[in-house]
Write a protein that holds these residues in place. Sequence first.
Motif, PDB file in Angstrom:
ATOM      1  N   PRO A 407       7.924  -4.751 -12.752  1.00  0.00           N
ATOM      2  CA  PRO A 407       8.121  -6.004 -12.011  1.00  0.00           C
ATOM      3  C   PRO A 407       9.416  -6.058 -11.204  1.00  0.00           C
ATOM      4  N   GLU A 408      10.350  -5.145 -11.511  1.00  0.00           N
ATOM      5  CA  GLU A 408      11.619  -5.158 -10.781  1.00  0.00           C
ATOM      6  C   GLU A 408      11.526  -4.495  -9.408  1.00  0.00           C
ATOM      7  N   LEU A 409      10.451  -3.736  -9.173  1.00  0.00           N
ATOM      8  CA  LEU A 409      10.279  -3.081  -7.874  1.00  0.00           C
ATOM      9  C   LEU A 409       9.943  -4.105  -6.794  1.00  0.00           C
ATOM     10  N   THR A 410      10.314  -3.799  -5.547  1.00  0.00           N
ATOM     11  CA  THR A 410       9.946  -4.671  -4.438  1.00  0.00           C
ATOM     12  C   THR A 410       8.486  -4.428  -4.047  1.00  0.00           C
ATOM     13  N   ILE A 411       7.958  -5.315  -3.229  1.00  0.00           N
ATOM     14  CA  ILE A 411       6.589  -5.140  -2.725  1.00  0.00           C
ATOM     15  C   ILE A 411       6.463  -3.801  -2.010  1.00  0.00           C
ATOM     16  N   LEU A 412       7.439  -3.496  -1.162  1.00  0.00           N
ATOM     17  CA  LEU A 412       7.409  -2.252  -0.395  1.00  0.00           C
ATOM     18  C   LEU A 412       7.446  -1.040  -1.314  1.00  0.00           C
ATOM     19  N   GLU A 413       8.335  -1.053  -2.307  1.00  0.00           N
ATOM     20  CA  GLU A 413       8.441   0.079  -3.243  1.00  0.00           C
ATOM     21  C   GLU A 413       7.159   0.256  -4.052  1.00  0.00           C
ATOM     22  N   THR A 414       6.547  -0.860  -4.448  1.00  0.00           N
ATOM     23  CA  THR A 414       5.310  -0.798  -5.236  1.00  0.00           C
ATOM     24  C   THR A 414       4.197  -0.121  -4.443  1.00  0.00           C
ATOM     25  N   ILE A 415       4.042  -0.525  -3.190  1.00  0.00           N
ATOM     26  CA  ILE A 415       3.009   0.071  -2.332  1.00  0.00           C
ATOM     27  C   ILE A 415       3.277   1.559  -2.112  1.00  0.00           C
ATOM     28  N   GLN A 416       4.531   1.915  -1.845  1.00  0.00           N
ATOM     29  CA  GLN A 416       4.864   3.322  -1.592  1.00  0.00           C
ATOM     30  C   GLN A 416       4.597   4.188  -2.810  1.00  0.00           C
ATOM     31  N   ARG A 417       4.955   3.700  -4.008  1.00  0.00           N
ATOM     32  CA  ARG A 417       4.752   4.481  -5.225  1.00  0.00           C
ATOM     33  C   ARG A 417       3.278   4.620  -5.579  1.00  0.00           C
ATOM     34  N   GLU A 418       2.550   3.499  -5.487  1.00  0.00           N
ATOM     35  CA  GLU A 418       1.141   3.505  -5.903  1.00  0.00           C
ATOM     36  C   GLU A 418       0.280   4.331  -4.948  1.00  0.00           C
ATOM     37  N   LEU A 419       0.558   4.249  -3.647  1.00  0.00           N
ATOM     38  CA  LEU A 419      -0.320   4.883  -2.659  1.00  0.00           C
ATOM     39  C   LEU A 419       0.257   6.175  -2.080  1.00  0.00           C
ATOM     40  N   LYS A 420       1.518   6.505  -2.450  1.00  0.00           N
ATOM     41  CA  LYS A 420       2.165   7.743  -1.989  1.00  0.00           C
ATOM     42  C   LYS A 420       2.195   7.812  -0.452  1.00  0.00           C
ATOM     43  N   ILE A 421       2.722   6.749   0.159  1.00  0.00           N
ATOM     44  CA  ILE A 421       2.800   6.708   1.624  1.00  0.00           C
ATOM     45  C   ILE A 421       4.227   6.414   2.048  1.00  0.00           C
ATOM     46  N   ALA A 426       3.444   1.928   4.922  1.00  0.00           N
ATOM     47  CA  ALA A 426       3.398   0.840   3.943  1.00  0.00           C
ATOM     48  C   ALA A 426       3.594  -0.514   4.622  1.00  0.00           C
ATOM     49  N   ARG A 427       4.531  -0.580   5.564  1.00  0.00           N
ATOM     50  CA  ARG A 427       4.790  -1.843   6.279  1.00  0.00           C
ATOM     51  C   ARG A 427       3.574  -2.261   7.111  1.00  0.00           C
ATOM     52  N   ASN A 428       2.967  -1.298   7.770  1.00  0.00           N
ATOM     53  CA  ASN A 428       1.769  -1.594   8.569  1.00  0.00           C
ATOM     54  C   ASN A 428       0.641  -2.123   7.693  1.00  0.00           C
ATOM     55  N   LEU A 429       0.472  -1.502   6.531  1.00  0.00           N
ATOM     56  CA  LEU A 429      -0.568  -1.930   5.600  1.00  0.00           C
ATOM     57  C   LEU A 429      -0.287  -3.340   5.084  1.00  0.00           C
ATOM     58  N   LEU A 457      -4.879  -6.916  -4.624  1.00  0.00           N
ATOM     59  CA  LEU A 457      -6.064  -6.692  -3.796  1.00  0.00           C
ATOM     60  C   LEU A 457      -5.784  -5.633  -2.749  1.00  0.00           C
ATOM     61  N   CYS A 458      -4.589  -5.669  -2.170  1.00  0.00           N
ATOM     62  CA  CYS A 458      -4.189  -4.654  -1.196  1.00  0.00           C
ATOM     63  C   CYS A 458      -4.277  -3.254  -1.801  1.00  0.00           C
ATOM     64  N   LEU A 459      -3.762  -3.083  -3.019  1.00  0.00           N
ATOM     65  CA  LEU A 459      -3.803  -1.779  -3.687  1.00  0.00           C
ATOM     66  C   LEU A 459      -5.231  -1.351  -3.989  1.00  0.00           C
ATOM     67  N   LEU A 460      -6.038  -2.294  -4.505  1.00  0.00           N
ATOM     68  CA  LEU A 460      -7.423  -1.969  -4.865  1.00  0.00           C
ATOM     69  C   LEU A 460      -8.228  -1.535  -3.652  1.00  0.00           C
ATOM     70  N   MET A 461      -8.006  -2.212  -2.517  1.00  0.00           N
ATOM     71  CA  MET A 461      -8.797  -1.924  -1.331  1.00  0.00           C
ATOM     72  C   MET A 461      -8.451  -0.582  -0.697  1.00  0.00           C
ATOM     73  N   GLN A 462      -7.253  -0.078  -0.976  1.00  0.00           N
ATOM     74  CA  GLN A 462      -6.864   1.207  -0.394  1.00  0.00           C
ATOM     75  C   GLN A 462      -7.218   2.404  -1.268  1.00  0.00           C
ATOM     76  N   LYS A 463      -7.395   2.157  -2.565  1.00  0.00           N
ATOM     77  CA  LYS A 463      -7.646   3.281  -3.471  1.00  0.00           C
ATOM     78  C   LYS A 463      -9.084   3.767  -3.394  1.00  0.00           C
ATOM     79  N   GLY A 464      -9.989   2.899  -2.899  1.00  0.00           N
ATOM     80  CA  GLY A 464     -11.373   3.323  -2.717  1.00  0.00           C
ATOM     81  C   GLY A 464     -12.113   3.584  -4.016  1.00  0.00           C
TER      82      GLY A 464
END
Length: 464
Positions: A407-421, A426-429, A457-464
């Motif tokens: 929970p201490e990670l930022t939104i941007l860091e969470t997206i980058q770590r989870e999706l490896k982008i 990440a900002r565009n997404l 939802l953003c993470l779920l929709m990108q993982k396919g």
Amino acid sequence: MAEIVLKDIHKYYGTQHVLKGVSFEIYEDTVTGLIGKNGAGKTTLFKIISGAEGFEKGELMMARGRRVGVLDQIPEYAPGTTVYKVLDSAFSEVYELRDKLRELSQKMAVDNSPQVMKQYGEILQEYEARGGYTIETSIRKVCNGLGIDKEMQERKFSDLSGGEKTRVNLARIILADADILLLDEPTNHLDINAVEWLEEYLASFGGTVIVISHDRYFLDRITERIIEIEDGQAYTYEGNYSKYALLKEQRKIEQLKHYEQEQKKIKQLEAAVKRMHDWARRADNPKLHKRAFSMEKRLERMQKNATPRPRTERKLSKAFRTDDFTGTEVLSIKGIKKSFEGRVILDDINLLVRNGDRVALLGNNGAGKTTLLKIILGYLAPDAGMVKTGPSVKTAYLPQVVEFKEPELTILETIQRELKIDEGSARNLLAGFKFTGEDVFKAVGKLSGGEKSRLKLCLLMQKG
């Protein structure tokens, strides 16, 4: 008569200016809907009104002697506290009145002075008005409406799910007989019957209600006024949600009209200033320069006070990532049974889902909807039966209450770590999910419930 008055309220969280001069009035015996996008400051306003949080500037006035009930965070109770005890705690002030009546009754046995008799009569009148003689009936009525059965009343509050705790807390607040109700997403975790009961209750409630909700149909049926929090300020609309939608569209049309008229005048004045300076230079005339500078000051005032251009609401612009899927059967469920501590939750459930189907699970609270989803996902094992998914099927699960492992990670860091982008991708997404600018640096643990769901939802929709 106004029961709650806010004047020019400003609220900061660090450097973030959340509320920027919020002003509105809430009138007695009205139901007002408080709306706005996730993170707009709606819950913050509730905390300010209830006294749970302060503010940096402005004025808050409330009618004296009003009891306020707030549905937001779930209170903590002593270990072993049952659901019934939680509900019964709503009458703590009534029980204090009962104790005073007993004391005065004993006192009157030796002192029947007019002062003691008068005090007894006043407290007895308040005890009756607060429902002192109908406590059991009140608890039974509210529990029936919100689907809190006898079995649930005997369970420990700490053993309930998040949704069940919210439902019990709502029942406790209703039983407390407050004059003002502040309800933050009260329909979350309620089944259809409970929502209909709540609508009827609020329609007959003899007090003032402010409700935060994203359920437009619920707001349509209960509200007579809508207050929208937008860009840190409050805009008031008379009528229910449907009327608000029409009035807001009219306001945007008028705002655009004013904006275009003002911009036209600004451009005309800019051209006039430029011409005046040109004439002054050619004629070497200080008076013309002075007039031009005076016009420039007028131009600056116009630009400073100009009507802003109405913004077009950004919509979610992303879709689920899809892989090639072959076959017709997506999910097959046969003979599923599940019990908890001897209580049958699911009994011989059969279901076939084909490619392209859209299926909704309906049922009362506790009917087993979430249990069935968890069995399908493999989080729970059935007592009997089988679940079979197609060979190339991938599942994604959005729970009722969203939590993140870090929970201490930022939104941007969470997206980058989870999706490896990378950061740019990440900002565009995130922009497609309405996370823009400085928003991406918010810690995920500090997000509102709606923002957490949107990020998940953003993470779920990108993982396919």
